[in-house]
Design an enzyme around this catalytic site. Structure first.
Site, mmCIF file in Angstrom:
data_model
loop_
_atom_site.group_PDB
_atom_site.id
_atom_site.type_symbol
_atom_site.label_atom_id
_atom_site.label_comp_id
_atom_site.label_asym_id
_atom_site.label_seq_id
_atom_site.Cartn_x
_atom_site.Cartn_y
_atom_site.Cartn_z
ATOM 1 C CB CYS A 114 -0.915 0.035 1.023
ATOM 2 S SG CYS A 114 -2.160 -1.341 1.111
ATOM 3 C CE LYS A 173 -4.503 1.686 2.423
ATOM 4 N NZ LYS A 173 -4.502 0.277 2.499
ATOM 5 C CG HIS A 175 -1.489 3.105 4.853
ATOM 6 N ND1 HIS A 175 -1.541 1.942 4.277
ATOM 7 C CD2 HIS A 175 -0.698 3.323 5.677
ATOM 8 C CE1 HIS A 175 -0.821 1.053 5.126
ATOM 9 N NE2 HIS A 175 -0.376 2.047 6.062
ATOM 10 C CG HIS A 329 -6.786 -3.842 3.481
ATOM 11 N ND1 HIS A 329 -6.824 -4.607 4.519
ATOM 12 C CD2 HIS A 329 -5.592 -3.661 3.017
ATOM 13 C CE1 HIS A 329 -5.279 -4.461 5.153
ATOM 14 N NE2 HIS A 329 -4.718 -3.720 4.150
#
Length: 622
Positions: A114, A173, A175, A329
């Site tokens: 990721c 997301k 990240h 995920h």
């Protein structure tokens, strides 16, 4: 740029050599649309076509900035969608998107994990250039309260589009980090990297975020810490019993200090790992933490609602929307409407729900009349994982089609070959497939140029503009070489010779799947006894063997040594472009730091639910 050609007048407001985005020829009842062509050639073509007429040309210079909508799934295997060959999981919205646009079948992520993949996606640069990958076991960010993240000196495509007048938003997301030195400096935050609006989780969707699931963060290390704590407690109790029964003469003060040490040891690690759901699983709207911990049952729905609202309120101006889905995920945050509906267990349920969310975005664009003004791209951050576990404990996971490998398995195709679908009605062809090597890093120069901006000149941009390939103006990818890293080690190289249809791929080393972390978790290590080194490198011809099943040899490939030589020359040229940078994923940068932890309320009592709990829940059907 828009050019209208008509037999009425002659007004040239631009150089005849200037390149155009769109040309419309109207004459004799004919309207022709041509993409990316030189004006001088157009004039010649029109004169040739209408040689008996007196042709006049009107050139109107307009700002034709398209809206950009980029949808990225998480951990989706290329074989999980119908248009890429899956016949058991239903993905009608994504399949229809492919019919309306261009489908790339050789689309490559810059990393099989990721954080490094998303860093490359946002910057158009290999993650090694920004320090967003490294060689030890941890190659993704583990805590929202860590100091690592996308460096401040990296320029995202959002930052460039923002300067071009775009309204920029990201939902879902991130990240890529939050803070550097204090809880509120937001140096890695999306709003510090060119986004005007952010709603989502700055971390990821992990098992810690779903009540009842086991922890996913350094789980093996947590087991060792628990065992060490139990050993210390047993030792303390043994000391107490022996001292109480006078078998030893150790002083009570010494035993008390040992008890203090046991308490401090337990408190030190449990304050980190015992509250991971609070530390990592949170929702932010812009800079504000609005829910901590996040409500896993409603979060995906709220993300889509926020994306639809962003499109609605910005439909009158050019906008960039990055929809960064949590699907697929683990843990699977599938709603009841989709649970138990697919033929592929809980994973299939989650994929089908993801398709529904994608459909909501597409419908929103269509319903406000923006389809012809919007470039839409759908992809995944990397390949699927085999190791997913369903809600009932069943082994479940993604399918990477014919491709070898998975998420976290270095440079094997299964971990890096991803879906790539583009739609722009009227400007891109429909129902077209392209099998040329392309990269997620190509999104960067593609959208920057569509916005009318120039690429940064102070750094290497590894991506290439995809529009000529997508429109059919050229038939070959601009990528001669693509480099694949495992951590900060060059793992494999893909070579597409300019005078050949072959795509060669050489692996310098491959992870040992049966050893250590590769067997125990999703992420394979990239060094030492965890890998097998190959001299000469393993060589495959992906144009004939996309599954990487049959390595070539001098006996099976007459040009074996020449191919290896050319690949090595490409590696040498590539390495000349690399410069040392600070490692954002060093142990110091990825470990939890309490003073960097985003928190609503008074730290360490971080809890709140200020997000909208009264939003209308969207309903879908499978």
């Amino acid at each position: 740029m828009l050019l209208r050609v008509s037999p009425e007048c002659l007004k040239l407001s631009m150089s005849p050599s200037e390149s155009l985005n769109q040309i419309i020829y109207v004459g004799e009842g004919i309207e022709v649309k041509i993409m990316h062509i030189n004006l001088r050639n157009v004039v010649a073509a029109i004169l040739s076509y209408s040689s008996t007429l007196m042709i006049c040309i009107t050139c109107t210079k307009t700002n034709l900035q398209p809206n950009i909508v980029l949808i990225m799934a998480d951990d989706l295997g290329i074989g999980d969608i119908g248009c890429y060959g899956n016949n058991t999981i239903r993905t009608p919205n994504i399949d229809h998107l492919a019919k309306e646009g261009v489908m790339l079948t050789h689309h490559i992520a810059a990393a099989p994990l990721c954080t490094p993949s998303r860093a490359a996606y946002m910057t158009g640069r290999y993650p090694i250039r920004s320090g967003m990958d490294n060689g030890h076991r941890v190659r993704v960010l583990l805590f929202t309260g860590s100091s690592g993240g996308l460096p401040k000196n990296e320029t995202t495509f959002a930052a460039i589009l923002q300067k071009q007048g775009y309204v920029t938003g990201i939902v879902g997301k991130w990240h890529l980090g939050v803070n550097c030195e204090s809880r509120n400096d937001y140096c890695h935050h999306p709003l510090s990297h060119g986004f005007d609006f952010y709603y989502g989780t700055p971390f990821s969707n992990v098992h810690d975020c779903k009540p009842g699931e086991r922890s996913a963060i350094l789980f093996d290390f947590q087991v060792k810490l628990r065992l060490a704590t139990e050993a210390l407690i047993v030792g303390l109790l043994t000391l107490l019993v022996l001292r109480w029964t006078a078998f030893i003469s150790t002083g009570w003060k010494t035993i008390a200090w040992f008890a203090v040490f046991c308490s401090l040891f337990f408190g030190a690690w449990y304050s980190v790992f015992g509250f991971l759901r609070n530390w990592n699983c949170l929702v932010m709207r812009n800079y504000e933490v609005v829910q901590q911990p996040l409500n896993s049952e409603t979060f995906s729905t709220r993300m889509t609602e926020e994306a639809l609202a962003f499109i609605e309120r910005n439909q009158k101006k050019p906008f960039l929307l990055v929809m960064s889905l949590l699907h697929v995920h683990t843990p699977f945050l599938t709603t009841k409407a989709f649970t138990g509906k697919s033929k592929h267990g809980s994973y299939g349920d989650n994929v089908e729900e993801m398709d529904w969310h994608v459909g909501q975005i597409i419908n929103a664009i269509n319903n406000v009349g923006l389809a012809n003004k919007t470039l839409l791209h759908f992809t995944s951050d990397h390949g699927g994982s085999w190791d997913s576990v369903g809600t009932n404990g069943e082994c479940d996971g993604g399918w990477n089609g014919i491709y070898r490998g998975k998420k976290g398995l270095a440079g094997w195709e299964g971990g890096i070959r991803v879906p790539g679908i583009f739609r722009w009605p009227g400007l891109l062809p429909s129902n077209k497939k392209i099998d040329e090597p392309t990269s997620l890093m190509d999104i960067y120069p593609t959208v920057v140029k569509l916005a009318g901006a120039s690429l940064p000149q102070d750094r290497v941009i590894d991506g290439r503009d995809l529009m000529p390939l997508l429109t059919g103006d050229v038939q070959r990818s601009e990528h001669e070489f693509l480099f694949h890293y495992c951590g900060n080690a060059l793992n494999a190289v893909r070579w597409h010779p300019r005078d050949s249809d072959s795509v060669w791929k050489a692996h310098f080393f491959t992870p040992k799947f049966e050893v250590g972390s590769c067997y125990q978790s999703e992420i394979c290590r990239c060094h030492g006894h965890y890998v097998s080194y190959h001299d000469p490198p393993l060589l495959f011809d992906l144009s004939k063997d996309p599954s990487e099943a049959n390595p070539l040899s001098p006996g099976t490939e007459p040009l074996f040594h020449e191919i290896q030589k050319q690949i090595q020359l490409g590696v040498e040229e590539h390495r000349k472009t690399l410069t040392p940078v600070p490692l954002q994923l060093s142990w110091n940068n990825i470990l939890w730091k309490p003073w960097l932890q985003p928190c609503c309320g008074t730290f360490p009592f971080c809890w709140c639910d200020n997000d909208s709990n009264n939003s209308n829940k969207m309903q879908g059907s499978s």
